[in-house]
Scaffold this motif. Structure first.
Motif, PDB file in Angstrom:
ATOM      1  N   VAL A  58      29.565 -30.870 131.160  1.00  0.00           N
ATOM      2  CA  VAL A  58      28.957 -30.066 132.219  1.00  0.00           C
ATOM      3  C   VAL A  58      28.552 -28.733 131.596  1.00  0.00           C
ATOM      4  CG1 VAL A  58      30.224 -31.161 134.124  1.00  0.00           C
ATOM      5  CG2 VAL A  58      31.232 -29.207 132.930  1.00  0.00           C
ATOM      6  N   SER A  59      27.876 -27.904 132.372  1.00  0.00           N
ATOM      7  CA  SER A  59      27.343 -26.668 131.788  1.00  0.00           C
ATOM      8  C   SER A  59      28.124 -25.417 132.137  1.00  0.00           C
ATOM      9  CB  SER A  59      25.878 -26.480 132.200  1.00  0.00           C
ATOM     10  OG  SER A  59      25.745 -26.525 133.611  1.00  0.00           O
ATOM     11  N   THR A  60      29.132 -25.515 133.004  1.00  0.00           N
ATOM     12  CA  THR A  60      29.917 -24.338 133.360  1.00  0.00           C
ATOM     13  C   THR A  60      31.406 -24.676 133.411  1.00  0.00           C
ATOM     14  OG1 THR A  60      29.959 -24.626 135.775  1.00  0.00           O
ATOM     15  CG2 THR A  60      28.012 -23.542 134.836  1.00  0.00           C
ATOM     16  N   ALA A  63      32.489 -25.792 136.967  1.00  0.00           N
ATOM     17  CA  ALA A  63      32.259 -27.218 137.212  1.00  0.00           C
ATOM     18  C   ALA A  63      33.333 -28.064 136.547  1.00  0.00           C
ATOM     19  CB  ALA A  63      30.871 -27.614 136.715  1.00  0.00           C
ATOM     20  N   ARG A 229      30.819 -36.156 139.413  1.00  0.00           N
ATOM     21  CA  ARG A 229      29.914 -35.300 138.636  1.00  0.00           C
ATOM     22  C   ARG A 229      28.480 -35.448 139.144  1.00  0.00           C
ATOM     23  NH1 ARG A 229      28.777 -35.786 132.160  1.00  0.00           N
ATOM     24  NH2 ARG A 229      28.414 -37.943 132.823  1.00  0.00           N
ATOM     25  N   HIS A 234      25.986 -32.174 138.614  1.00  0.00           N
ATOM     26  CA  HIS A 234      26.226 -31.765 137.230  1.00  0.00           C
ATOM     27  C   HIS A 234      25.994 -32.878 136.213  1.00  0.00           C
ATOM     28  CE1 HIS A 234      27.604 -27.654 137.838  1.00  0.00           C
ATOM     29  NE2 HIS A 234      28.141 -28.091 138.967  1.00  0.00           N
ATOM     30  N   HIS A 236      23.489 -33.868 134.026  1.00  0.00           N
ATOM     31  CA  HIS A 236      22.225 -33.366 133.481  1.00  0.00           C
ATOM     32  C   HIS A 236      21.361 -34.514 132.970  1.00  0.00           C
ATOM     33  CE1 HIS A 236      23.147 -28.941 133.264  1.00  0.00           C
ATOM     34  NE2 HIS A 236      24.350 -29.443 133.524  1.00  0.00           N
TER      35      HIS A 236
END
Length: 349
Positions: A58-60, A63, A229, A234, A236
């Protein structure tokens, strides 16, 4: 030389991470994590943790934390964490949002570490009572919100209490590498060998641009995590751009080198501040974060001189100092010298 100690997320990404993203952006690749680089990252993390793991990028960090926990608790459950934990203090209502309304319950303990005796009391309260939310999961922060670290024995005690009550254990590892190097143990020893089911493997604070890994040791939780997810927005499509960051982070021990520098700069900073009588160290830093209490006027003086840090959110005079993989030694020395000069002229002159 002026430097900022506000957080380790103020530093950019390591050069090799940027290079890896640039290379990954060329050509085509299958979307949604079905690319070769994402598979390679899973293999690399399995090797790092010495076991077969499932990985969800994930990017954060938010999250990573809330999605992990959402797979561990039903909406009527309660998640037990420290009263000073990031989940309670700094994730807004994302935890409640992603879990569908589960309750997050703070447990006290010295130095922002859960007290096992208090945890044992909570995990056995009103179990089976339809009128009460049910203890469902435990989350520990490693590094904690005050810069302390759970020892391996402390982790094992927490997980033992949790497992005896049938609860899963999550580790918020936003500063995982910093904690690991401080303990001098292996990634396996600090996670699944200590009883951790899911780890939020932080990388953004330590060299990536925006890439975090949910590392699943208890694979019974993996299927639900996949769906959550996606549902949480999230998954992507161009996952290879996250994977390329994580691959570079894990290559040639970049994660270790970056954390070693951040920790070393905190050792230098703390060693300097300890020698100033009017500065109080609140909790000895074990990684790259320090809380201390400055005498009246010192914080304003340091800010006026161009240094940056967080204050005003805690008790009077309390500030937080965080070092990163790009904190310059000269900046640390300049900060200490500025504080020392202020103390000498104001209190010792």
């Amino acid at each position: 030389m002026k430097v900022a100690f506000t957080s380790d997320n103020i530093a950019g990404a390591s050069d090799s991470v940027w290079q890896a993203m640039m290379e990954a952006s060329h050509g085509d690749a299958m979307p949604y994590g079905n690319d070769d680089t994402t598979a390679e990252v899973t293999t690399m993390l399995s090797a790092l943790f010495e076991c077969d793991v499932d990985v969800f990028l994930v990017s954060t960090g938010t999250a990573a934390n809330v999605l992990s926990i959402s797979a561990m608790t039903p909406p009527w459950g309660s998640v037990l964490c420290h009263t000073e934990s990031h989940l309670l203090k700094d994730e807004s209502t994302a935890p409640e949002f992603y879990t569908g309304g589960a309750r997050f319950v703070g447990i006290d303990g010295a130095h922002a570490k859960i007290d096992p005796a208090l945890l044992k009391k909570h995990v056995n309260q009103k179990v089976g009572d339809v009128h009460s939310c049910q203890p469902s999961a435990v989350s520990v922060s490693q590094v904690t919100e005050v810069g302390s670290i759970y020892s391996l024995e402390e982790l094992r005690t927490i997980t033992r209490v949790s497992k005896e009550a049938g609860l899963s254990v999550h580790m918020d590892g936003a500063r995982f590498a910093n904690a690991l190097l401080s303990l001098g143990c292996t990634p396996a020893e600090m996670t699944w060998k200590a009883g951790v089911d899911i780890l939020s493997f932080g990388a953004t604070k330590n060299g990536t641009m925006a890439s975090e890994a949910i590392v699943v040791f208890n694979k019974k939780l993996s299927k639900e995590l996949g769906f959550r997810r996606k549902r949480g927005g999230h998954l992507h499509s161009k996952m290879r751009l996250l994977s390329s960051q994580m691959k570079a982070y894990l290559t040639d021990d970049l994660w270790r080198k970056n954390a070693e520098h951040a920790n070393a700069m905190m050792v230098l900073l703390q060693a300097g501040l300890v020698t100033i009588p009017s500065v109080k160290i609140n909790t000895l830093a074990q990684a790259n974060m320090l809380f201390c209490t400055l005498p009246e006027g010192m914080a304003d003086h340091l800010l006026a001189e161009g240094f940056a840090f967080y204050g005003g959110r805690w008790d009077e005079g309390v500030i937080r100092l965080v070092t990163s993989f790009r904190t310059p030694r000269e900046g640390v020395e300049a900060f200490v010298e500025c504080a020392r000069h202020f103390a000498a002229t104001r209190f010792e002159g």
